[in-house]
Design an enzyme around this catalytic site. Structure first.
Site, PDB file in Angstrom:
ATOM      1  N   GLN A 153      -9.007  13.653   0.977  1.00  0.00           N
ATOM      2  CA  GLN A 153      -8.184  14.572   0.194  1.00  0.00           C
ATOM      3  C   GLN A 153      -8.569  16.006   0.521  1.00  0.00           C
ATOM      4  O   GLN A 153      -9.657  16.262   1.045  1.00  0.00           O
ATOM      5  CB  GLN A 153      -8.388  14.342  -1.289  1.00  0.00           C
ATOM      6  CG  GLN A 153      -7.936  12.973  -1.778  1.00  0.00           C
ATOM      7  CD  GLN A 153      -7.861  12.933  -3.297  1.00  0.00           C
ATOM      8  OE1 GLN A 153      -7.320  13.829  -3.934  1.00  0.00           O
ATOM      9  NE2 GLN A 153      -8.412  11.886  -3.879  1.00  0.00           N
ATOM     10  N   HIS A 211      -8.473   7.251   3.861  1.00  0.00           N
ATOM     11  CA  HIS A 211      -7.847   8.544   3.597  1.00  0.00           C
ATOM     12  C   HIS A 211      -8.861   9.492   2.986  1.00  0.00           C
ATOM     13  O   HIS A 211      -9.886   9.071   2.454  1.00  0.00           O
ATOM     14  CB  HIS A 211      -6.657   8.388   2.630  1.00  0.00           C
ATOM     15  CG  HIS A 211      -7.070   7.973   1.253  1.00  0.00           C
ATOM     16  ND1 HIS A 211      -7.372   6.666   0.933  1.00  0.00           N
ATOM     17  CD2 HIS A 211      -7.264   8.688   0.101  1.00  0.00           C
ATOM     18  CE1 HIS A 211      -7.716   6.598  -0.352  1.00  0.00           C
ATOM     19  NE2 HIS A 211      -7.673   7.814  -0.887  1.00  0.00           N
ATOM     20  N   SER A 258      -9.154   4.858  -5.028  1.00  0.00           N
ATOM     21  CA  SER A 258      -8.146   3.991  -5.633  1.00  0.00           C
ATOM     22  C   SER A 258      -7.434   3.094  -4.635  1.00  0.00           C
ATOM     23  O   SER A 258      -6.676   2.225  -5.024  1.00  0.00           O
ATOM     24  CB  SER A 258      -7.123   4.863  -6.365  1.00  0.00           C
ATOM     25  OG  SER A 258      -6.513   5.750  -5.452  1.00  0.00           O
ATOM     26  N   HIS A 295      -6.911   1.992   1.934  1.00  0.00           N
ATOM     27  CA  HIS A 295      -6.357   2.588   3.160  1.00  0.00           C
ATOM     28  C   HIS A 295      -7.154   3.877   3.461  1.00  0.00           C
ATOM     29  O   HIS A 295      -7.174   4.796   2.628  1.00  0.00           O
ATOM     30  CB  HIS A 295      -4.875   2.927   2.961  1.00  0.00           C
ATOM     31  CG  HIS A 295      -4.193   3.312   4.230  1.00  0.00           C
ATOM     32  ND1 HIS A 295      -3.121   2.640   4.750  1.00  0.00           N
ATOM     33  CD2 HIS A 295      -4.463   4.309   5.116  1.00  0.00           C
ATOM     34  CE1 HIS A 295      -2.742   3.205   5.889  1.00  0.00           C
ATOM     35  NE2 HIS A 295      -3.551   4.233   6.117  1.00  0.00           N
ATOM     36  N   HIS A 354      -4.344   0.287   7.997  1.00  0.00           N
ATOM     37  CA  HIS A 354      -4.827   0.076   6.626  1.00  0.00           C
ATOM     38  C   HIS A 354      -6.294  -0.356   6.619  1.00  0.00           C
ATOM     39  O   HIS A 354      -6.997  -0.213   5.612  1.00  0.00           O
ATOM     40  CB  HIS A 354      -3.952  -1.014   5.986  1.00  0.00           C
ATOM     41  CG  HIS A 354      -4.209  -1.266   4.541  1.00  0.00           C
ATOM     42  ND1 HIS A 354      -3.794  -0.410   3.548  1.00  0.00           N
ATOM     43  CD2 HIS A 354      -4.863  -2.284   3.904  1.00  0.00           C
ATOM     44  CE1 HIS A 354      -4.168  -0.894   2.367  1.00  0.00           C
ATOM     45  NE2 HIS A 354      -4.825  -2.022   2.566  1.00  0.00           N
ATOM     46  N   CYS A 364       0.423   3.278   3.498  1.00  0.00           N
ATOM     47  CA  CYS A 364       0.835   2.756   4.804  1.00  0.00           C
ATOM     48  C   CYS A 364       2.167   3.381   5.240  1.00  0.00           C
ATOM     49  O   CYS A 364       3.005   3.759   4.411  1.00  0.00           O
ATOM     50  CB  CYS A 364       0.966   1.233   4.751  1.00  0.00           C
ATOM     51  SG  CYS A 364      -0.593   0.354   4.996  1.00  0.00           S
ATOM     52  N   CYS A 396       0.831  -1.214   0.000  1.00  0.00           N
ATOM     53  CA  CYS A 396       0.000   0.000   0.000  1.00  0.00           C
ATOM     54  C   CYS A 396       0.864   1.262   0.000  1.00  0.00           C
ATOM     55  O   CYS A 396       1.753   1.406   0.839  1.00  0.00           O
ATOM     56  CB  CYS A 396      -0.900  -0.011   1.238  1.00  0.00           C
ATOM     57  SG  CYS A 396      -1.699   1.572   1.538  1.00  0.00           S
ATOM     58  N   ASN A 423     -13.507  10.153  -0.595  1.00  0.00           N
ATOM     59  CA  ASN A 423     -14.156   9.176  -1.474  1.00  0.00           C
ATOM     60  C   ASN A 423     -13.951   7.844  -0.821  1.00  0.00           C
ATOM     61  O   ASN A 423     -12.800   7.420  -0.670  1.00  0.00           O
ATOM     62  CB  ASN A 423     -13.475   9.111  -2.844  1.00  0.00           C
ATOM     63  CG  ASN A 423     -13.899  10.236  -3.730  1.00  0.00           C
ATOM     64  OD1 ASN A 423     -15.011  10.730  -3.637  1.00  0.00           O
ATOM     65  ND2 ASN A 423     -12.991  10.636  -4.602  1.00  0.00           N
TER      66      ASN A 423
HETATM   67  P1  H2U Z   1      -8.414   8.444  -4.121  1.00  0.00           P
HETATM   68  O1  H2U Z   1      -8.274   7.009  -3.858  1.00  0.00           O
HETATM   69  O2  H2U Z   1      -9.632   9.047  -3.428  1.00  0.00           O
HETATM   70  O3  H2U Z   1      -8.334   8.755  -5.576  1.00  0.00           O
HETATM   71  O4  H2U Z   1      -7.165   9.163  -3.414  1.00  0.00           O
HETATM   72  C1  H2U Z   1      -5.849   8.702  -3.561  1.00  0.00           C
HETATM   73  C2  H2U Z   1      -5.006   9.875  -3.964  1.00  0.00           C
HETATM   74  O5  H2U Z   1      -3.667   9.557  -3.674  1.00  0.00           O
HETATM   75  C3  H2U Z   1      -5.100  10.173  -5.459  1.00  0.00           C
HETATM   76  O6  H2U Z   1      -5.528  11.496  -5.668  1.00  0.00           O
HETATM   77  C4  H2U Z   1      -2.824  10.059  -4.684  1.00  0.00           C
HETATM   78  C5  H2U Z   1      -3.661   9.970  -5.944  1.00  0.00           C
HETATM   79  O7  H2U Z   1      -3.279  10.974  -6.859  1.00  0.00           O
HETATM   80  N1  H2U Z   1      -1.595   9.289  -4.705  1.00  0.00           N
HETATM   81  C6  H2U Z   1      -0.386   9.886  -4.405  1.00  0.00           C
HETATM   82  O8  H2U Z   1      -0.363  11.102  -4.183  1.00  0.00           O
HETATM   83  N2  H2U Z   1       0.769   9.156  -4.355  1.00  0.00           N
HETATM   84  C7  H2U Z   1       0.827   7.816  -4.622  1.00  0.00           C
HETATM   85  O9  H2U Z   1       1.867   7.221  -4.504  1.00  0.00           O
HETATM   86  C8  H2U Z   1      -0.380   7.117  -5.134  1.00  0.00           C
HETATM   87  C9  H2U Z   1      -1.684   7.885  -5.055  1.00  0.00           C
END
Ligand code: H2U
Length: 350
Positions: A171, A169, A164, A167, A116, A55, A52, A156
């Site tokens: 934004q 989180h 995506s 874990h 996680h 993490c 992940c 989200n």
């Molecule tokens: P979402 O799963 O809600 O999309 O949020 C994950 C965010 O994490 C996504 O905007 C960022 C993605 O751009 N990200 C990073 O900044 N670094 C990483 O190594 C992978 C994902």
């Protein structure tokens, strides 16, 4: 002629926050369903996943290493939707159809905790208090950047919402313009305040607390309700009872009370279909443009896509795309269902 029955007859409800209507068709909620089902993800997650990128101690996509964080952890989004570089812009030609403008901003990711597997409803209240403190800090630091006029905190949750990574989180996208939804809310709150000298959402909440039928969770400082004009089947909104325009105005009692409502509401969500309930949630509060904004009242929206089970979601298609938003189950019925659910997470009972 038959008399209008809001629980049975098709009708439209008005959303004063965005000046839009929603079509409600209560009689349709019993129609059979043979459409798409989403696969339900029931795989138990580990406390730590070496693969992940969120993490603690792991390497992110851009090669940076996360620190061994122990509570929440904030970092600049490596794939930021907004960039900080100033761009020279000499304006649009008057009357042009090709109107565009550069947008400057900062995007951050907020890992809720090193765990996680621990979503909001499964965290303890102290863990959620820590997230609220993080949101306060980010609102202050991002909001004080000279060109940042709005700070959007959101989450989200669930792959069905496009998240995506499981874990837990959220934004933060902070930018120079008010985004469209916020601008609409700003305009309507301001018009109401200028006309009545009071705050739209506080006046609305007072009315909701008198009738109680759409209240899901309530404590001394906050109430979670299904708005009268809700679009999503189990949409809710947490509103502060006191006139608070922004998260940094919370007292410590209010921080604890907000954490408690967040935990109870999201626990009820998980209990509804005994699944990790997906949603998009976001805080709406005063812009950070240096003005006072007495028209604002702190609130948080939850827009969950699920309709009738852990695997059947509502689609905003057809009529909703071409006409206006529409729902079947009434907000009153949804509120009653959520209100009657346990505040103890279903996993703790199994
Ligand atoms: P979402 O799963 O809600 O999309 O949020 C994950 C965010 O994490 C996504 O905007 C960022 C993605 O751009 N990200 C990073 O900044 N670094 C990483 O190594 C992978 C994902």
């Amino acid at each position: 002629m038959r008399k209008f029955d809001i629980n049975e007859d098709p009708h439209r409800r008005y959303n004063p926050l965005i000046n839009e209507w929603v079509l409600v068709s209560p009689h349709r909620s019993k129609r059979p369903w043979q459409g798409q089902k989403e696969a339900v993800n029931t795989v138990a997650l580990p406390e730590y996943d070496p693969e992940c990128y969120l993490c603690a101690g792991n390497v992110r996509a851009n090669g940076e290493v996360n620190p061994p964080y122990e509570s929440s952890f904030v970092f600049e989004n490596d794939f930021a939707a907004l960039k900080q570089d100033p761009i020279a812009f000499d304006g649009n030609a008057e009357g042009s159809f090709f109107k565009a403008q550069p947008e400057r901003g900062i995007s951050r990711v907020v890992c809720f905790s090193p765990r996680h597997d621990l979503t909001l409803p499964e965290m303890d209240v102290d863990g959620i208090v820590n997230i609220i403190h993080t949101w306060q800090k980010e609102y202050t630091t991002l909001g004080s950047v000279d060109y940042i006029n709005h700070v959007q905190i959101f989450e989200n949750k669930g792959s069905v919402m496009g998240c995506s990574n499981p874990h837990p989180h959220g934004q933060i996208w902070a930018q120079s313009s008010l985004p469209t939804q916020v601008q609409k809310t700003q305009d309507n709150l301001k018009a109401y305040f200028d006309k009545n000298g009071t705050n739209l959402l506080q006046d609305y909440l007072n009315e909701e607390l008198k009738v109680k039928e759409r209240v899901v969770v309530e404590n001394d400082h906050f109430a979670a309700i299904v708005p009268f004009w809700a679009i999503w089947p189990y949409e809710t909104m947490i509103i502060s009872k006191r006139h608070i325009t922004k998260i940094t105005d919370f007292t410590e009692d209010e921080v604890a009370a907000f954490a408690e409502v967040l935990k109870k509401l999201t626990t009820k969500y998980d209990n509804l279909f005994e699944t990790s309930f997906p949603y998009s949630s976001g805080i709406h509060q005063a812009p950070t443009d240096g003005e006072e904004h007495p028209e604002w009242q702190f609130h948080m929206h939850f827009y969950p896509p699920l309709l009738r089970s852990a695997s059947v979601k509502k689609f905003m298609v057809g009529y909703e795309m071409m006409g206006e938003s529409q729902r079947d189950i009434t907000p009153e019925k949804s509120a009653e269902m959520l209100r009657n659910l346990s505040e103890v997470h279903y996993k703790q009972n199994s």
